[in-house]
Enzyme design. Structure first.
Site, short mmCIF file in Angstrom:
data_model
loop_
_atom_site.label_atom_id
_atom_site.label_comp_id
_atom_site.label_asym_id
_atom_site.label_seq_id
_atom_site.Cartn_x
_atom_site.Cartn_y
_atom_site.Cartn_z
N ASP A 1 -1.76 -3.07 2.75
CA ASP A 1 -2.75 -4.10 2.48
C ASP A 1 -2.16 -5.49 2.71
O ASP A 1 -0.94 -5.70 2.65
CB ASP A 1 -3.31 -3.99 1.07
CG ASP A 1 -2.25 -4.08 -0.02
OD1 ASP A 1 -1.15 -3.52 0.17
OD2 ASP A 1 -2.52 -4.71 -1.06
N GLU B 1 -0.85 -3.01 -2.94
CA GLU B 1 0.35 -3.69 -3.45
C GLU B 1 0.05 -5.14 -3.78
O GLU B 1 0.56 -5.67 -4.78
CB GLU B 1 1.47 -3.60 -2.40
CG GLU B 1 2.84 -4.04 -2.91
CD GLU B 1 3.10 -5.54 -2.83
OE1 GLU B 1 4.07 -6.01 -3.45
OE2 GLU B 1 2.34 -6.25 -2.13
#
Length: 388
Positions: free
Chosen positions: A75, A137
């Site tokens: 991400d 994350e």
């Protein structure tokens, strides 16, 4: 035989997937799994329980324990409101740099790790090489723990983990832990001329923010000890980065919401700060309810991420130092997934190409020299894993 892509071609492909944390990462995971399986890797997915997201764990080399896992997240942070010179999701080269969202944090490393695992499939290795790619994350180091817990046991267990956050390829052996709360205050609306009969959620939130200021002032005045002294800053800090609330300038605010986080040095327990904050919340809430019983303060744990503690005789640290030649002592105040790996029994170190100063910025970039140095790192790692 499937065609082998260069690390740059893989990075171009990864950046083209707009995997902002609020959106799905499945198209990226589909592509990586197809690519690695076409080269002979064994892949295991962990699916997010509620959202269209997944983590991926891939294995190359002999089916035996004791290998190395390269860890990255898929991400990226949003580009909304940022002033980019070009398309954030297209890698562009200029002035000795590769520009694009995620080039530094951390699709540059992901690309190198994927290249290395695909390359490992064609090598005669003495020990395995794996890659672990997580989700979410950037919103709280959320995806690594379930990926390690659910996917990793389906493959031979690695002995050590290299987490490839951008460190300019220095061996980072410690980072802070963190804990965060979403806070919602419900006040009681009255005309501001009669504010003593109402409860302003905004003004009560300000008391909690000022409590955080007090925590910072107290901690900054302490003399740090041991490993804590290595950090910048060398103390636990509280931070409120987002706050919103209120209806109009002449109405006591009915609602206010903010996020508070604590980044804790190794010598302190994040849960102690969580308990101290909750105790302060309940004191403020009681005073609000003394004026109007319908008032409340709701706390929701946003995330909690473990720190990375320096390991005595760390095998991961020794390996990275041997591959890079770095002999310095490095710790960082930002968080990574390394703490989760360490908590699951892996020897863990943070080491990746690029500079964290470029992460999350408009026109995010990685120096081409750093990307190429990361490629050299992976070549040496493959040689280390090869049969002798």
């Amino acid at each position: 035989m499937a065609s082998r892509l260069t690390p740059f071609q893989i990075m171009e492909t990864l950046v083209a997937f707009p995997t902002v944390s609020r959106d799905s990462n499945l198209p990226l995971i589909d592509w990586v799994q197809d690519y690695l399986e076409a080269h002979g890797a064994t892949c295991i997915r962990h699916l997010h329980p509620d959202q269209p997201k997944a983590g991926l764990w891939a294995h190359a080399g002999p089916m035996q324990e004791g290998g190395i896992v390269l860890s990255g997240h898929t991400d990226v942070v949003p580009v909304d409101g940022q002033d980019w010179s070009g398309d954030p999701f297209t890698v562009t080269e200029r002035d000795g740099r590769y520009y694009g969202r995620g080039c530094a944090d951390m699709k540059g490393f992901d690309a190198l790790a994927i290249w290395a695992v695909a390359e490992a499939c064609s090598r005669d290795l003495a020990a395995p090489l794996q890659v672990a790619l997580s989700y979410d994350e950037e919103i709280g180091v959320i995806g690594a723990d379930p990926l390690i817990r659910d996917a990793a046991p389906q493959l031979p267990r690695a002995a050590m983990a290299i987490i490839g956050e951008p460190t300019t390829l220095q061996a980072v052996t410690g980072h802070k832990a963190s804990v965060a709360f979403d806070v919602h205050l419900r006040g009681f609306e009255v005309h501001s001329s009669l504010s003593h009969t109402g409860v302003s959620a905004v003004m009560q939130a300000a008391r909690l923010v000022d409590w955080a200021n007090g925590v910072n002032a107290t901690n900054a005045a302490r003399h740090p000890q041991g490993t804590d002294a290595l950090f910048d800053p060398p103390w636990t800090n509280a931070h409120v980065g987002v706050i919103e609330g209120g209806t109009a300038h002449n109405i006591t605010a009915r609602d206010c919401r903010f996020v508070i986080s604590f980044r804790c040095v190794p010598g302190e327990d994040p849960e102690e700060y969580a308990r101290a904050f909750e105790a302060q919340v309940r004191r403020v809430e009681a005073e609000m309810q003394a004026v109007q019983p319908s008032c409340f303060i709701a706390l929701t744990r946003a995330f909690a991420a473990p720190g990375l503690a320096p390991e005595p005789d760390s095998t991961a640290e020794a390996l990275v130092r041997g591959l890079t030649g770095d002999n310095g002592t490095h710790v960082v105040s930002y968080g990574t997934e390394a703490g989760h790996f360490q908590n699951h029994g892996y020897s863990a170190v943070v080491c990746g190409p690029g500079d964290i100063a470029q992460a999350h910025q408009p026109d995010e970039f990685i120096e081409i020299s750093q990307f190429e140095a990361g490629h050299d790192f992976m070549r040496r790692l493959l040689d280390h894993q090869a049969k002798r």
